[in-house]
Motif scaffolding. Structure first.
Motif, short mmCIF file in Angstrom:
data_model
loop_
_atom_site.label_atom_id
_atom_site.label_comp_id
_atom_site.label_asym_id
_atom_site.label_seq_id
_atom_site.Cartn_x
_atom_site.Cartn_y
_atom_site.Cartn_z
N ASN B 116 0.83 -1.21 0.00
CA ASN B 116 0.00 0.00 0.00
C ASN B 116 0.86 1.25 0.00
O ASN B 116 0.64 2.18 -0.78
CB ASN B 116 -0.90 0.03 1.24
CG ASN B 116 -2.09 -0.90 1.11
OD1 ASN B 116 -2.50 -1.26 0.00
ND2 ASN B 116 -2.65 -1.31 2.24
N LEU B 119 2.84 1.71 -3.30
CA LEU B 119 2.05 2.08 -4.50
C LEU B 119 1.40 3.44 -4.33
O LEU B 119 1.35 4.23 -5.27
CB LEU B 119 1.07 0.97 -4.88
CG LEU B 119 -0.29 0.75 -4.22
CD1 LEU B 119 -1.36 1.61 -4.87
CD2 LEU B 119 -0.68 -0.71 -4.38
N VAL B 136 3.56 0.21 -9.43
CA VAL B 136 2.20 0.06 -8.93
C VAL B 136 1.67 -1.34 -9.26
O VAL B 136 1.07 -2.02 -8.41
CB VAL B 136 1.28 1.15 -9.52
CG1 VAL B 136 -0.18 0.83 -9.26
CG2 VAL B 136 1.64 2.51 -8.95
N CYS B 139 3.21 -3.95 -7.02
CA CYS B 139 2.65 -3.86 -5.66
C CYS B 139 1.25 -4.45 -5.63
O CYS B 139 0.87 -5.12 -4.66
CB CYS B 139 2.61 -2.40 -5.20
SG CYS B 139 4.25 -1.76 -4.82
N LYS B 140 0.51 -4.20 -6.69
CA LYS B 140 -0.85 -4.76 -6.74
C LYS B 140 -0.81 -6.28 -6.83
O LYS B 140 -1.64 -6.97 -6.22
CB LYS B 140 -1.64 -4.16 -7.91
CG LYS B 140 -2.09 -2.74 -7.63
CD LYS B 140 -2.94 -2.16 -8.75
CE LYS B 140 -3.53 -0.82 -8.30
NZ LYS B 140 -4.28 -0.19 -9.41
N ARG B 143 0.11 -7.42 -3.35
CA ARG B 143 -0.98 -7.17 -2.41
C ARG B 143 -2.11 -8.19 -2.65
O ARG B 143 -2.69 -8.71 -1.70
CB ARG B 143 -1.51 -5.75 -2.60
CG ARG B 143 -2.58 -5.38 -1.59
CD ARG B 143 -2.95 -3.92 -1.67
NE ARG B 143 -3.60 -3.59 -2.93
CZ ARG B 143 -4.02 -2.36 -3.25
NH1 ARG B 143 -3.82 -1.35 -2.40
NH2 ARG B 143 -4.62 -2.12 -4.40
N SER B 144 -2.39 -8.49 -3.94
CA SER B 144 -3.42 -9.48 -4.25
C SER B 144 -3.04 -10.83 -3.66
O SER B 144 -3.88 -11.54 -3.08
CB SER B 144 -3.58 -9.62 -5.76
OG SER B 144 -3.97 -8.39 -6.31
N THR B 161 -6.33 -0.56 2.10
CA THR B 161 -5.71 -0.34 0.79
C THR B 161 -4.90 0.95 0.73
O THR B 161 -4.45 1.35 -0.32
CB THR B 161 -6.79 -0.27 -0.32
OG1 THR B 161 -7.70 0.77 0.02
CG2 THR B 161 -7.54 -1.58 -0.42
N LEU B 184 -11.45 -5.61 -5.37
CA LEU B 184 -10.03 -5.24 -5.32
C LEU B 184 -9.17 -6.18 -6.15
O LEU B 184 -8.54 -5.76 -7.12
CB LEU B 184 -9.53 -5.24 -3.86
CG LEU B 184 -8.08 -4.81 -3.74
CD1 LEU B 184 -7.94 -3.30 -3.85
CD2 LEU B 184 -7.46 -5.29 -2.42
N ASP B 188 -7.70 -5.52 -9.96
CA ASP B 188 -6.26 -5.24 -9.93
C ASP B 188 -5.49 -6.19 -10.84
O ASP B 188 -4.67 -5.77 -11.67
CB ASP B 188 -5.71 -5.38 -8.50
CG ASP B 188 -5.83 -4.08 -7.70
OD1 ASP B 188 -6.30 -3.08 -8.28
OD2 ASP B 188 -5.45 -4.08 -6.52
N ILE B 192 -3.42 -5.25 -14.22
CA ILE B 192 -1.96 -5.32 -14.31
C ILE B 192 -1.48 -6.39 -15.29
O ILE B 192 -0.35 -6.35 -15.73
CB ILE B 192 -1.31 -5.56 -12.93
CG1 ILE B 192 -1.66 -6.94 -12.37
CG2 ILE B 192 -1.66 -4.46 -11.96
CD1 ILE B 192 -0.89 -7.29 -11.11
#
Lengths: 1054, 536
Positions: B116, B119, B136, B139-140, B143-144, B161, B184, B188, B192
């Motif tokens: 978080n 990004l 970004v 990171c996504k 994070r996922s 987030t 989310l 995401d 990406i």
């Protein structure tokens, strides 16, 4: 004034002659100062009811013609009480005038100014210079001990130059509780923790940073205690403010003063330790009780230690053995020389003071030396401009022998006490014996640490300021003051390879640290003084200041020396570990103001306001505002109140206000990135990575103390007796606590938050009186006491958050728990209930048929299963005591005979505090593998010989954990009454030195700590091995022992 | 003169500005002055990937959970671990103060926080847009992955987030897991997969690619499709997209997948990159009272944590005298006939060891038959310890200090083949030719056969049900100890309960398919976060 006196004196002589001519009768006599015994020149002597009189001459003598056989003479003199004497014609009388001690008109130093004592509405304690002079101590902080109500001083270490803790009205903070010191207007650095870091070897012994200031330079000390007095210092006032003024010359005075004293010190109390035979017997018992073989004298490297199978043979061979206390102790010495020159005329005034202080401590090698020079000067450049300066330069040097700490550190007290009496200091080849036979605990010969380690600190300090006073208008003064404090500390340790302090015993190493602190201050104040229509008195102050502080520290450890003689840094072949250091700075911008208003010195009001901006505060909370209000009512000025004649002063005071504590660390509000370290590899190369360490706290701010104070000042019989009584309630909000961020926030490190509340309430009183003041003998007395009650009102999660609560292996932390509604400093631990004296008793100590102490044997300690769950564990801990005293007393008596011989006696006492005696926990552990105190001779030995019923059996393995540290066995009452100081002074009569232009001379002999009444079994109950730490007070980890000292001195003034 | 002096002195009053009060620690990087340059963000990105190799995440604790909970493994010979937490995880009697659960929970939120922050800061950095987009996107991806692991371990979790700058901001209840997926994670990952590059250069081979994002998404579709059938076709289509992308291909030989030489090989889609080395230090873990190694250079724990707890030669070929080797034995493959004690044995037919066909090459690459192997090497066999150990990551060349080089493959093509087969079977309510094709290719390789030539080990003539069983069996054999088995069971709860009951785990129930929310977190939020059903 002087001229005026001469003139009136001349007139009096003239009229005297006139009377003489008409009558043949006369009286004569001498007028002396009750306090000093010296003659008083120019005293008015008048026959009561007439204008006829005379003044005393150069020797204090007078002669007066009278017209009758007997007259009443009235003696009056500025600054002295009026005296009446009936005289018969032809007689010669001796009259003593008592100084009026018009203390009510005495002017006291307060924040950014001075105020008449009678107009003060806050709680301020002050110390007279005569009290200051009596104490032969290294630091000004030590002189305050027991002298002021509400100011509690604890000597953390009795080592030369050792640190003290100063608590003004209790413990309020989780960080620093030390007051702010302001020396001649310069707020100075007083953090002892950095100097503690100067020694890497542990030992917990910190040096007092205030020791670099010579107590002999001091004219007066005021301690500001309540919010009315401290809030002018805003975010630094919450722990009280100590204002120190150094000596400055007065107009029309030239004096050269030389002081010197020299004395000796010896340990004030020792432990009674086992001798060789007793130790051998204990060791044998401990082994046999656990089914092991006793030491059989079969260690080849220790041919001198005989078998313990027959302890009597041990005695035959070794006699008493070695008392290691004898080996590490010596008779200490202290000496002090001070030369002061003070001179002034109506244009310029200067004082030059130079001093040398040298102390050799009672533990071998430990010492402290200080060289210091101070110059204070003022000059009137114009009738509207005065410029002045104060500069103090000092250097102190100290050899440190680490004391506080347990075995395995380089501290020497506990290891010396437990080192084996069967080992002699040196072996037959003349070398130090090293270590112990493998059969025993691994201990080191303390003499090696003392004699071969080189552990020293040096400190250079320059503190000074320059100021200008400008009279802008008649009542309006502007002052600018610029000051610096430069402090350069150096610490050095050399540890040869066979001493414990060397981390790697195979390599000698040297460690060196340099720590430089720099501070500057710029301060501007405007002062307006105005009395309107003789009744409305205004004293207004407005000011603005900026201050910056910076510290830089670096250290290095090296090893690999070619031999034991070339051990400077440059001779080392390798650097051990990494070099290191640190840097910190903070800045403070403040504006402040004060309004003092009184109506006819009857109704008194003071408002103060300070606004502090500090770089230490979070950006969302950068400025703090600290207001206070106080009022006083002098009832004696009210004509309508029917007060008895005997009450000459009665004042009621009330104050309310806020002050803060900004000791929250320098960068605590901002968040750093994790120091980049190997984090991941995107390819085949390891890459550095980083992330924020913790949650930011932009709202981080000062700890804020709100204080109410009600006070009373009472003067009786023309202030012959005075009482000052204060009651206060201090509530500190936003106490800094280290918190774990919420787990969901995803940060690993703790962060600071203002979230605790601590309350301190107390009563303090000072009673002083001139009990006997007539004639040739006088007795005056000062008695003060203070009572403080501390409560943790609220703490995050109710208790103990963020603090380790289990005892670590050093016994250093633990015991102390933080709990809501309980005071700080509580000791928690297991209660014990004597020892098991029979197998049946062990069986009976059970719960639901299960033994509570299944591993116990007869002679083991009974632990109380407090929560009655059948198991002895941490849940059975109860409060065993509190480290803070219930009450603290100081009692000073001063007896004077003809003002020639003065005896002063100062007693200091505190009651109700407990001490955790870790040293005793080691010295009574009954393991048989280290020496013990003779208390263990009372141990349980057999059913026929059960000992004292409290001391358990000897056991090597201790299955029952008799010796576990956190029990009531090691918590002791630390109350004591101490004869802190006795000084006998002889003021040499002037007639002996008329010829050599001396004006005064005295010789004195002083005894310090001559006796201490206490039940505490350790060296001394006044100890705090954890130093100034707020959370873990009252730990005795084997501190530097207190000494008693006797010294003799001389003081002459030219 | 007088007034001149006053004026001069007054000038000294001025000149102090607001900046005077702003001080930063020059010996450290401050958060407010960091996140400026591209290099800053690469440091922060490495810090975000770093959670993957933490001891409280894949590199031990998380692995322990999903491996021991499954029917593939049980607690090994580490007495402390077994008695403390391992037994509870194996027997579904986990309590709310379980430290393994706490560490898994905490470490994933640490990963989420770093993602978080990085990004958010990147989006506001004003740096080159392509660079920002890529940071970004990665990171996504991470994070996922961290959220996915949290959800499949704990169910609904609090959704955070943004960079947390106030402790009160995280005092929030749990968000429904489907919302986290749909609002989310799925958007995401979809976004990406067109931002991330398809392939990486050698210097960046461990960084996420568009294939990794897609493969993870396939796994997520498959996970939620049990409740929402439409996701089977999404999974099928996306899996096929990966299969048809010639970036990836199966390794010819199964055992090559895990060799050092084949790291980031043609079959690998996303793997955790471990590099052995000297850095080794411990930091206090988040669990109360338990100290865990958390950062240890970049070495992996897989070999030491699961290697047998016995003494043996330091490495193969050492003299017999060199008895210096000892693993920790945290987990051991299940067996129906443990010679030590019946208590260790699971019901016949349910242990991993006995399911492999005699000619299946995967068995010897997956399981260490310690008794036999020790005997062959001439080491005295210690029959007080587990007969089988996990071998996939057991690199005998490595020293046993948590500094091994074994990478941990999270996503590989064979997994995608099998996911395709499963999804396709669902979409068509029975196996299509395509489904057979990819299932059988995986199986043929396991027997050392040509993957494109029909063989006697092929599956054929299966119904919807039997095909699903076959896919499950192949997934178990193929992907053992790679972190799939337990979650494959969990995503089909009825199957999970049936399998675990047959496996002798009588405590299993729907509630026990997730771990309890750590009590520490419930206490910390004062109950804002509710406990899972069936735990108290």
């Amino acid at each position: 004034m002087f001229l005026l006196l001469m003139f009136s004196s001349g007139a009096a002589i003239f009229s005297n002659n006139h009377l003489y001519a008409t009558n043949q009768q006369k009286v004569s006599g001498i007028v002396l100062d009750q306090a000093t015994g010296g003659p008083l020149i120019g005293v008015n002597v008048v026959i009561e009811g007439t204008n006829n009189g005379t003044v005393t001459g150069i020797n204090g003598e007078f002669e007066l013609a009278i017209s009758s056989d007997s007259v009443m003479l009235v003696f009056s003199y500025v600054g002295f009480l009026e005296e009446k004497k009936q005289v018969v014609a032809g007689n010669y009388i001796e009259v003593f005038l008592t100084p009026s001690l018009e203390s009510l008109n005495e002017v006291l130093v307060i924040g950014y100014g001075t105020q008449k004592e009678k107009n003060i509405t806050g709680a301020v304690s002050y110390m007279k210079s005569e009290d200051l002079e009596e104490m032969a101590v290294t630091g000004i902080d030590q002189t305050l001990q027991g002298r002021m109500a509400g100011v509690v001083i604890t000597q953390n270490s009795a080592a030369p130059g050792g640190a003290v803790s100063v608590r003004v009205r209790g413990t309020t903070s989780g960080t620093s509780n030390e007051p702010l010191y302001v020396i001649d207007g310069l707020p100075v650095y007083n953090d002892n923790s950095l100097s503690a870091n100067l020694s890497p070897s542990g030992g917990g012994q910190s040096q007092s940073i205030m020791a670099s200031i010579n107590p002999s330079d001091i004219e007066s000390i005021s301690v500001l205690k309540d919010a009315a007095a401290t809030s002018i210092y805003g975010s630094r006032g919450a722990n009280g403010v100590v204002l120190i003024t150094t000596k400055r010359a007065k107009e029309g005075q030239t004096r050269i003063i030389f002081d010197a004293y020299k004395g000796v010190q010896v340990i004030s109390k020792r432990y009674d330790l086992l001798n060789a035979r007793e130790f051998a017997q204990l060791s044998k018992d401990a082994a046999l009780n656990d089914g092991f073989r006793p030491y059989e004298g079969n260690d080849e490297t220790w041919p001198d230690i005989p078998s313990f199978i027959n302890p009597d043979l041990v005695e035959q061979q070794l006699g008493e053995g070695t008392d290691w206390q004898d080996e590490i102790l010596r008779t200490g010495q202290m000496e002090n020389y001070q030369l002061s020159i003070l001179s002034g005329n109506n244009k310029s005034r200067y004082s030059i003071m130079a001093g040398f202080y040298n102390q050799e401590g009672i533990i071998k090698k430990s010492d402290f030396k200080r060289y210091n020079l101070r110059t204070n000067a003022n000059t009137n450049v114009a009738d509207w401009l005065e410029v002045g300066t104060s500069v103090a330069i000092s250097r102190s040097e100290s050899n440190i022998v680490p004391t506080d700490g347990v075995e395995g550190t380089s501290a020497i007290i506990a290891p010396a006490l437990s080192y084996l009496p069967v080992i002699s200091p040196r072996n037959s080849n003349g070398f130090y014996n090293v270590g112990t036979p493998a059969y025993f605990a691994r201990l080191s010969n303390p003499l090696i640490g003392i004699n071969l380690n080189d552990n020293s600190t040096r400190n250079n300090r320059v503190m000074g300021n320059i100021f200008a006073n400008v009279d802008i208008l008649k009542d309006l003064t502007y002052k600018i003051n610029f000051g610096i404090d430069y402090n350069d500390n150096e610490g050095s340790l050399y540890a040869p390879r066979y001493t414990q302090a060397g981390v790697n015993p195979s390599e000698s190493f040297r460690w060196k640290q340099n720590n430089v602190e720099n501070m500057w201050l710029l301060e501007n104040t405007l002062n307006w003084n105005k009395t309107i229509r003789d009744k409305h008195v205004f004293d207004l102050l407005a000011g603005y200041s900026a201050q910056e502080f910076r510290t830089e520290r670096e250290f290095i450890a090296v090893e690999g020396f070619p031999n034991e003689f070339n051990t400077t840094l440059s001779n080392a072949s390798t650097v051990r570990g990494s070099t290191g250091g640190g840097f910190a700075e903070y800045a403070l911008i403040s504006s402040f103001g004060r309004v003092n208003y009184n109506y006819s010195e009857k109704y008194l009001f003071t408002f103060t306001l300070r606004r502090d901006g500090s770089s230490r505060f979070g950006s969302a909370n950068r400025y703090g505002i600290f207001p206070s209000f106080s009022a006083g009512w002098r009832l004696t000025e009210e004509p309508f109140l029917p007060l008895p004649e005997s009450i000459n002063d009665l004042k009621l005071r009330y104050s309310y206000g806020k002050s803060g504590n900004q000791e929250i660390g320098n960068y605590s509000s901002s968040v750093n990135m994790y120091p980049p370290e190997i984090a991941y590899a995107f390819g085949d190369t390891k890459l550095l990575g980083t992330w924020p360490l913790t949650i930011p706290n932009e709202a981080l701010g000062w700890e804020e103390t709100t204080q109410h104070n009600i006070g009373l000042d009472l003067g009786l019989l023309n202030s012959r007796f005075e009482l000052t009584l204060d009651v206060y309630d201090k509530l500190t909000d936003g106490v800094l606590v280290l918190l774990r961020p919420p787990l969901l926030a995803g940060y690993a490190d703790e962060y600071w938050k203002n979230s605790g509340i601590i309350q301190n309430r107390g009563i303090e009183a000072l009673l002083s009186g001139r009990i006997i003041s007539r004639g040739i003998f006088s007795w005056s007395s000062d008695f003060n006491f203070s009572i403080n009650r501390n409560t943790i009102v609220s703490y995050p999660n109710g208790e103990n958050n963020g603090f380790p609560f289990e005892l670590d292996e050093n016994g250093r932390i633990g015991l102390t728990l933080i709990k809501n509604d309980e005071p700080l400093g509580n000791f928690y631990g297991l209660k014990t209930d004597g020892i098991f004296t029979s197998q049946e008793q062990i069986q009976a100590h059970s719960k639901d048929g299960e033994l509570i102490q299944p591993l116990a044997q007869v002679g083991d300690i009974i632990f109380v299963d407090h929560n009655n769950d059948g198991v002895i564990d941490a849940n059975d801990r109860v409060v065993l005591g509190n480290a803070f005293p219930d009450a603290v007393f100081g009692f000073t008596n001063r007896f004077s005979y003809k003002s020639r011989i003065v005896l002063s006696v100062f007693l200091f006492a505190q009651t109700g505090n407990e001490v955790y005696n870790h040293t005793r926990a080691v010295l009574e552990n009954l393991s048989g593998d280290r020496n013990q105190t003779t208390q263990v001779l009372n141990r349980w030995q057999s059913p026929q010989n059960p000992g004292d019923g409290v001391t358990p059996r000897a056991t090597k393995y201790d299955n029952n954990s008799n010796r576990r540290p956190y029990t009531d066995r090691w918590i002791e009452d630390g109350s004591f009454l101490r004869l802190r100081n006795v000084t006998l002074t002889y003021n040499i009569p002037e007639k002996y030195f008329d010829k050599i232009s001396l004006s005064t001379a005295k010789v004195y002999i002083t005894g310090q700590n001559l006796f201490t009444l206490t039940n505490y079994s350790g060296f001394d109950p006044e100890i705090s091995s954890n130093g100034q730490n707020a959370y873990f007070p009252g730990y005795d980890l084997g501190g530097y022992p207190q000494a008693k000292s006797v010294l003799a001195g001389i003081s002459v003034t030219f | 003169m007088k007034y001149l002096t006053i004026i001069l002195l007054s000038l000294i009053l001025l000149g102090c500005s607001e900046d005077f009060l702003v001080r930063n620690d020059p010996t450290s990087m401050n958060v407010s002055s960091f996140y400026q340059t591209e290099n800053d963000f690469l440091l922060a990105l490495a810090g975000t990937y770093n959670v993957l190799i933490r001891g409280d995440n894949y590199n031990r604790t998380f692995w322990q959970y999903y491996t021991i909970a499954s029917d593939d493994a049980q607690p090994g010979d580490d007495i402390d671990f077994v008695s403390l937490y391992g037994q509870d995880m194996d027997n579904f009697t986990v309590k709310t103060d379980n430290v393994v659960a706490l560490n898994v929970f905490a470490s994933n939120y640490i990963g989420i926080a770093r993602a978080n922050t990085t990004l958010n800061r990147a989006q506001n950095s004003g740096l080159n847009q392509n660079f920002v987009d890529e940071i970004v996107a990665e990171c996504k991806f991470l994070r996922s992955l961290y959220y996915f692991n949290l959800i499949r371990t704990f169910g609904d979790v609090p959704l955070i987030t943004k960079e947390v700058t106030d402790p009160d901001l995280v005092d929030i209840p749990r968000t429904d897991k489907l919302r986290i997926y749909e609002e989310l994670i799925i958007p995401d990952l979809t976004e990406i997969s067109s931002v991330l590059p398809e392939t990486r250069t050698n210097e960046n081979k461990a960084r996420a690619t568009s294939g990794a994002a897609k493969a993870l998404l396939v796994k997520i579709y498959l996970t939620i499709a049990e409740e929402n059938q439409q996701y089977y076709s999404a999974a099928r289509d996306l899996a096929l997209e990966i299969i048809n992308d010639d970036t990836y291909a199966l390794e010819p030989s199964f055992k090559d997948i895990f060799t050092r030489e084949n790291e980031f090989g043609q079959e690998s889609i996303f793997e955790i990159n471990h590099i052995s080395g000297e850095e080794y230090y411990q930091r206090e873990g988040f669990g109360q009272g338990v100290t865990q190694p958390q950062r240890n250079g970049l070495g992996s724990y897989y070999n030491i944590a699961y290697s047998p707890r016995f003494k043996g030669p330091a490495k193969a070929g050492d003299s017999l005298g060199a008895f210096s080797f000892s693993g920790w034995g945290f987990a051991a493959p299940t067996t129906s006939f443990d010679p030590r004690n019946d208590l260790y044995s699971v019901p016949e037919g349910t242990s991993l060891v006995e399911l492999y066909d005699e000619n299946d090459e995967r068995k010897s690459a997956t399981i260490l038959d310690y008794y036999n192997e020790a005997e062959e090497m001439g080491i005295p066999v210690d029959k007080s310890i587990s007969p089988y150990n996990i071998k996939k990551y057991d690199d005998w060349e490595e020293s046993m200090n948590g500094e091994a080089d074994d990478n941990y493959i999270l996503l590989r093509l064979a997994d995608v083949y099998l996911m395709f087969a499963e999804a396709d079977n669902e979409v068509n309510n029975g196996p299509s030719t395509e489904a057979y094709k990819y299932l059988n290719q995986v199986r043929r390789r396991a027997f050392g056969l040509d993957i494109n030539t029909p063989s006697e080990v092929d599956y054929e003539n299966l119904t919807y049900d039997t095909f699903l069983d076959a896919v499950y069996l192949e997934r178990r054999l193929e992907l053992a100890f790679e972190g799939h088995r337990w979650f494959d069971l969990v995503r089909r709860p009825e199957r999970a309960i049936e399998v675990m009951l047959a496996h002798g785990k009588t405590n299993i129930s729907r509630d026990r398919l997730v771990l309890p929310i750590p009590q520490y977190v419930i206490d910390e939020t004062q109950g804002v976060i509710a406990q899972n059903e069936g735990y108290d």
